[in-house]
Design an enzyme around this catalytic site. Structure first.
Site, short mmCIF file in Angstrom:
data_model
loop_
_atom_site.label_atom_id
_atom_site.label_comp_id
_atom_site.label_asym_id
_atom_site.label_seq_id
_atom_site.Cartn_x
_atom_site.Cartn_y
_atom_site.Cartn_z
N SER A 26 0.69 -1.14 0.01
CA SER A 26 0.19 0.04 -0.05
C SER A 26 0.93 1.20 -0.03
O SER A 26 1.75 1.46 0.85
CB SER A 26 -0.88 0.15 1.32
OG SER A 26 -1.70 -0.86 1.09
N HIS A 56 -3.69 0.75 -4.20
CA HIS A 56 -3.45 -0.40 -5.17
C HIS A 56 -3.64 -0.18 -6.62
O HIS A 56 -5.06 -0.07 -6.60
CB HIS A 56 -3.84 -1.82 -4.42
CG HIS A 56 -3.06 -2.01 -3.23
ND1 HIS A 56 -2.09 -2.92 -3.07
CD2 HIS A 56 -3.21 -1.38 -2.01
CE1 HIS A 56 -1.60 -3.04 -1.91
NE2 HIS A 56 -2.33 -2.23 -1.05
N HIS A 78 -5.77 -8.93 -1.17
CA HIS A 78 -5.64 -9.30 0.31
C HIS A 78 -6.74 -10.38 0.41
O HIS A 78 -7.94 -10.06 0.03
CB HIS A 78 -5.87 -7.97 1.13
CG HIS A 78 -4.91 -6.96 0.69
ND1 HIS A 78 -5.16 -6.04 -0.28
CD2 HIS A 78 -3.84 -6.55 1.57
CE1 HIS A 78 -4.06 -5.22 -0.41
NE2 HIS A 78 -3.15 -5.49 0.55
N TYR A 80 -8.45 -9.85 2.95
CA TYR A 80 -9.99 -9.06 3.70
C TYR A 80 -10.76 -8.62 2.52
O TYR A 80 -11.90 -8.24 2.69
CB TYR A 80 -9.40 -8.13 4.36
CG TYR A 80 -8.33 -6.91 3.76
CD1 TYR A 80 -9.25 -6.20 2.94
CD2 TYR A 80 -7.02 -6.79 3.87
CE1 TYR A 80 -8.27 -5.19 2.17
CE2 TYR A 80 -6.34 -6.03 3.51
CZ TYR A 80 -7.16 -5.01 2.56
OH TYR A 80 -6.27 -3.97 2.22
N GLU A 81 -10.30 -8.69 1.31
CA GLU A 81 -11.13 -8.42 0.11
C GLU A 81 -12.13 -9.35 -0.23
O GLU A 81 -12.90 -9.43 -1.12
CB GLU A 81 -10.21 -8.00 -1.04
CG GLU A 81 -9.27 -6.75 -1.01
CD GLU A 81 -8.34 -6.49 -2.10
OE1 GLU A 81 -8.82 -5.83 -3.13
OE2 GLU A 81 -7.17 -7.07 -2.09
N ALA A 108 3.05 -2.41 3.91
CA ALA A 108 2.85 -1.52 5.10
C ALA A 108 2.45 -2.29 6.28
O ALA A 108 1.58 -3.11 6.22
CB ALA A 108 1.69 -0.48 4.58
N MET A 206 -1.60 -7.01 7.15
CA MET A 206 -2.72 -7.99 6.55
C MET A 206 -2.28 -8.32 4.94
O MET A 206 -3.37 -8.73 4.24
CB MET A 206 -3.98 -7.11 6.00
CG MET A 206 -4.55 -6.53 7.49
SD MET A 206 -5.81 -5.21 7.17
CE MET A 206 -5.72 -4.18 8.79
N SER A 207 -1.08 -8.63 4.94
CA SER A 207 -0.74 -9.24 3.66
C SER A 207 0.46 -10.00 3.56
O SER A 207 1.13 -10.45 4.74
CB SER A 207 -0.49 -8.00 2.49
OG SER A 207 0.72 -7.35 2.99
N ASN A 230 2.69 3.03 11.14
CA ASN A 230 2.12 3.62 12.24
C ASN A 230 2.28 2.90 13.54
O ASN A 230 3.00 1.69 13.29
CB ASN A 230 0.62 3.26 12.20
CG ASN A 230 0.07 1.89 11.94
OD1 ASN A 230 0.06 1.67 10.73
ND2 ASN A 230 -0.47 1.12 12.81
N HIS A 242 -6.55 4.39 6.96
CA HIS A 242 -6.10 3.89 5.61
C HIS A 242 -5.05 4.87 5.30
O HIS A 242 -4.17 4.77 4.50
CB HIS A 242 -6.98 3.10 4.73
CG HIS A 242 -6.44 2.71 3.67
ND1 HIS A 242 -5.43 1.55 3.76
CD2 HIS A 242 -6.54 2.79 2.18
CE1 HIS A 242 -4.88 1.31 2.37
NE2 HIS A 242 -5.62 2.13 1.58
N1 HPA Z 1 -2.15 -3.38 11.40
C1 HPA Z 1 -2.47 -4.00 10.45
N2 HPA Z 1 -2.18 -4.06 9.20
C2 HPA Z 1 -1.70 -2.73 8.94
C3 HPA Z 1 -1.40 -1.71 10.17
C4 HPA Z 1 -1.79 -2.14 11.63
O1 HPA Z 1 -1.72 -1.34 12.34
N3 HPA Z 1 -0.63 -0.67 9.20
C5 HPA Z 1 -0.60 -1.03 8.19
N4 HPA Z 1 -1.33 -2.11 7.79
#
Ligand code: HPA
Length: 266
Positions: A26, A56, A78, A80-81, A108, A206-207, A230, A242
């Site tokens: 991302s 993306h 992903h 989650y999609e 990320a 998440m990837s 983060n 996001h």
């Molecule tokens: N958690 C999960 N996935 C992420 C995060 C997070 O804090 N930051 C970027 N992708």
């Protein structure tokens, strides 16, 4: 499907043979800017599904980077999609059939370590698959890979050493740690973060893990880098979004671009 993917990519590439695959996370699209002699193949022309997530793009870019023939996934899928892990396995199988030997996987991720602040880069030395899903479930084709593949060295030791050395030459601080894979799409609760840290996680995202498991299965070597966007929910004082992920990733992408370029030149 795999044959279709391979044929569609091959007909777009002509006589170009890719060696290295780069997967962009991302907000990391800028990395593709330096690719020379670009051949751009939209995922929909390959037969891959449409990408549903901001930041993306959804295209495969072939060309020269750091003197190597690369394929670059500008956008990824992903779980989650709602995509099945098998899609990722089939995609990785296609790349292996196209000649890919090495993979640079980026993503990320959120940091679970206070000193690893947003904008940091972390080389993934290991992962924890906490998703309850696996791209290799189902009937195994022994010609493709083993039923019970070894994952004890999923991230190639030599490539890690090369990446470490490259970062040191460029004076880029490169953290190292374990990537904790969750399906998402929600960011973690504070209790989850506490649990994941106890389990040995340094970063959470998440990837990447479905791609890495598949790559190892098909005999490709992987090096992984997380861009820290983060701090985790228990350290960070404001609400995660996001947009913030994309913003921080774009800032750090410049360091990452230099690192990957030099890594490929070696
Ligand atoms: N958690 C999960 N996935 C992420 C995060 C997070 O804090 N930051 C970027 N992708």
């Amino acid at each position: 499907m795999i044959e279709t993917y391979v044929q569609n990519i091959k007909s777009a590439l002509g006589d170009f043979t890719p060696e290295v695959l780069i997967i962009l996370g991302s907000g990391l699209s800028v990395l593709a800017d330096k690719i020379e002699g670009k051949i751009i193949i939209p995922y929909t022309k390959i037969g891959f599904p449409k990408i549903t997530i901001a930041g993306h793009k959804g295209e495969l870019i072939a060309g020269k980077l750091g003197g190597k023939n690369v394929l670059c996934m500008n956008g990824r899928y992903h779980l989650y999609e709602g995509h099945s892990p098998a899609l990722i396995k089939d995609m990785m199988s296609s790349y292996q059939r196209l000649g890919i030997k090495e993979i640079i996987a980026t993503n990320a991720a959120g940091s679970l370590r206070p000193e690893m602040t947003p904008g940091s880069l972390m080389m993934i030395t290991d992962h924890i698959n906490f998703s309850g899903q696996n791209p290799l479930t189902g009937v195994n084709n022994d010609k493709e890979g083993p039923r019970f593949p070894n994952m004890s060295d999923a991230y190639d030791k030599e490539l890690q050493q090369k990446m470490r050395q490259t970062a040191s030459e460029l004076q880029i601080k490169l953290f190292e740690g374990t990537y904790f894979f969750v399906v998402g799409p929600n960011f973690e609760t504070k209790a989850e973060i506490k649990a994941f840290r106890t389990l040995g996680a340094d970063a959470v995202g998440m990837s990447t893990v479905p791609e890495v498991i598949s790559a190892v299965y098909f005999g490709m070597k992987v090096v992984g880098i997380s861009v820290i966007t983060n701090q985790s929910a228990d350290i960070q004082t404001h609400t995660l979004s996001h947009e913030e992920t994309l913003f921080e990733a774009r800032q750090a992408a410049v360091d990452l671009q230099g690192l990957i370029l030099k890594f490929l030149e070696k």
